[in-house]
Enzyme design. Structure first.
Site, short mmCIF file in Angstrom:
data_model
loop_
_atom_site.label_atom_id
_atom_site.label_comp_id
_atom_site.label_asym_id
_atom_site.label_seq_id
_atom_site.Cartn_x
_atom_site.Cartn_y
_atom_site.Cartn_z
N ASP A 13 -0.30 1.98 23.13
CA ASP A 13 -0.44 2.03 21.67
C ASP A 13 0.85 2.46 20.98
OD1 ASP A 13 -3.27 1.56 22.02
OD2 ASP A 13 -3.46 3.69 22.52
N LYS A 16 4.21 -1.79 20.68
CA LYS A 16 4.92 -2.85 21.40
C LYS A 16 4.78 -4.20 20.71
CE LYS A 16 2.67 -1.92 25.18
NZ LYS A 16 2.02 -0.68 24.74
N GLY A 40 -4.29 -4.18 23.40
CA GLY A 40 -4.28 -4.67 22.03
C GLY A 40 -2.93 -4.48 21.38
N HIS A 41 -2.40 -5.55 20.77
CA HIS A 41 -1.15 -5.46 20.03
C HIS A 41 -1.44 -5.82 18.58
CE1 HIS A 41 1.39 -6.30 23.88
NE2 HIS A 41 1.16 -5.01 23.70
N GLN A 223 -0.37 -1.99 27.53
CA GLN A 223 -0.65 -0.59 27.88
C GLN A 223 0.66 0.20 28.01
OE1 GLN A 223 -2.56 -2.76 30.42
NE2 GLN A 223 -4.58 -2.56 29.58
#
Length: 427
Positions: A13, A16, A40-41, A223
């Site tokens: 988180d 990235k 998740g991005h 991650q």
């Protein structure tokens, strides 16, 4: 071979997605090498926010080829849902390719993920229940099903039927739960196989040839390094290798192909779920960081635990990844703090610890040793250059470089692409 690897230097988180998207404008290829749609991005373009989970962030740059590598565990349902959202917004999705060696996440993996987690009781590890761990379990047990198996319908039906029978035995006999619908699942995934066929390629060859041709290849991390199954805060980790070494096995290329390793780090520290967190501020300070930074999970919506910057963690990440530079994210979030802290080491039973330890019981009893700096107490979100930043913000950046041993080459002062300060070009 101009390869750039982007990795998270904390517990994920870190932001990235923004930097990957920003640098992907210059990339010929963006490669995802591990994890699944448990990651998740968030990418912001103009007033539009995109939440990407499985598809590489380079998809928002039309000139880039996007590769889902063999180290990814691939969820067809999640992929097509994500694809539909992108196509609805007019995003060109023709440049996506999926490794023929990637393992497939099936509904029984998700069922088992929930059952295993519930069985742990108070010792649960906070899984997203996306089926990632059980899919990797099958991979390591050598009973998994890969995307290449989808290319022959008869073989695929046989393999899937056998696996459903095995998994239903576990679901029913071990957990006393309801079996998955074998016939329905087979037909659903045979349909997925037909739809996926144009995307499935030997992507290892594609990545290698692109590098050989001198193209710019960006390896996209999912991650964070402290969630690595070997090197993270085990067992509160993911089931893959979100470190730079994971790109070699997860993309099918040699380590020499990666020339630069960019570590993405927040200007503070967060983590989701259980596990030790030495600099956590479970108080008004942590709540303030959470609200100013909008620290809620992209995939789960869970509130993140927040605390001050932990240089012990980032130094460890720098070592295990071979980091050559840092991108400091969300620096603007700290603009309302009169005093800002950096954890330079830990204290345990009267002794200082400078290297991140493996033992969780030891970590749980560590206290942070802080260096305090004066805050800048101003909005820096409009700053375009390093020189425009307040002197206190520059001092904070310099302190991070000193305590981590890694130069900060990129600074983010907001979620948009144009809120990015480049101190040194790396790609």
């Amino acid at each position: 071979m101009p390869g750039l690897a982007i990795v998270g230097s904390q517990w994920g988180d870190e932001g990235k997605g923004k930097i990957i998207d920003y640098l992907a404008e210059k990339a010929d290829m963006v490669v995802r090498g591990q994890g699944g749609n448990n990651a998740g991005h968030t990418v912001v373009i103009g007033d539009k926010k995109y939440a990407l989970h499985l598809i590489p962030s380079g998809i928002l740059n039309p000139g880039a080829i996007n590769v889902i590598g063999n180290g990814v565990v691939f969820d067809p349902e999640g992929f097509f849902n994500e694809l539909a959202v992108l196509e609805k917004d007019g995003v060109d999705t023709s440049g996506i390719f999926i490794s023929d060696r990637a393992h497939i996440v099936f509904p029984y993996h998700k069922v088992l993920d929930g059952l295993y987690e519930a069985a742990r009781g108070k010792d649960d590890i906070g899984t997203t229940k996306k089926g990632i761990g059980p899919c990797y379990m099958d991979k390591i047990e050598r009973s998994g099903i890969r995307t290449c198996d989808m290319l022959d319908e008869e073989t695929f039906r046989e393999k899937l039927a056998a696996q459903i029978d095995r998994k239903n035995d576990i679901i029913v006999k071990l957990f006393g739960s309801t079996p998955v619908d074998k016939a329905a699942m087979i037909e659903t995934f045979v349909d997925y196989a037909k739809r996926l066929t144009p995307y499935i390629k030997d992507t290892g060859v594609m990545v290698y040839e692109s590098l050989e041709q001198g193209n710019k290849v960006l390896f996209e991390g999912a991650q964070g390094s402290l969630l690595d199954v070997d090197l993270g805060t085990y067992p509160y980790v993911t089931s893959s290798h979100p470190t730079s070494g994971g790109f070699t096995t997860g993309s099918g290329i040699g380590a020499g192909a990666i020339q630069e390793v960019l570590g993405i780090t927040k200007a503070y520290t967060t983590r989701v779920g259980k596990g030790p967190f030495v600099t956590e501020e479970d108080n008004e300070t942590g709540n303030k960081i959470r609200e100013l930074g909008r620290e809620y999970g992209v995939t789960t919506g869970r509130p993140r635990r927040c605390g001050w910057f932990d240089a012990v963690v980032v130094r460890y990440s720098a070592r295990i990844n071979g980091m050559t530079s840092l991108s400091l994210m969300l620096l603007d979030v700290l603009g309302e703090f009169e005093t800002i802290k950096i954890c330079t080491s830990y204290e345990h039973d009267g002794e200082q610890i400078h290297h991140f330890p493996a033992r969780l019981d030891l970590l749980e009893n560590c206290k942070p040793v802080y260096r305090e700096l004066k805050g800048w107490m101003s909005d820096i979100s409009a700053c375009k250059t390093y020189e425009e930043l307040p002197e206190e913000a520059k001092a904070y950046i310099q302190a991070i470089e000193e305590t981590t041993g890694v130069p900060v080459k990129i600074i983010s002062v907001g979620p948009r692409r144009d809120q990015t300060i480049i101190r040194e070009q790396i790609f």
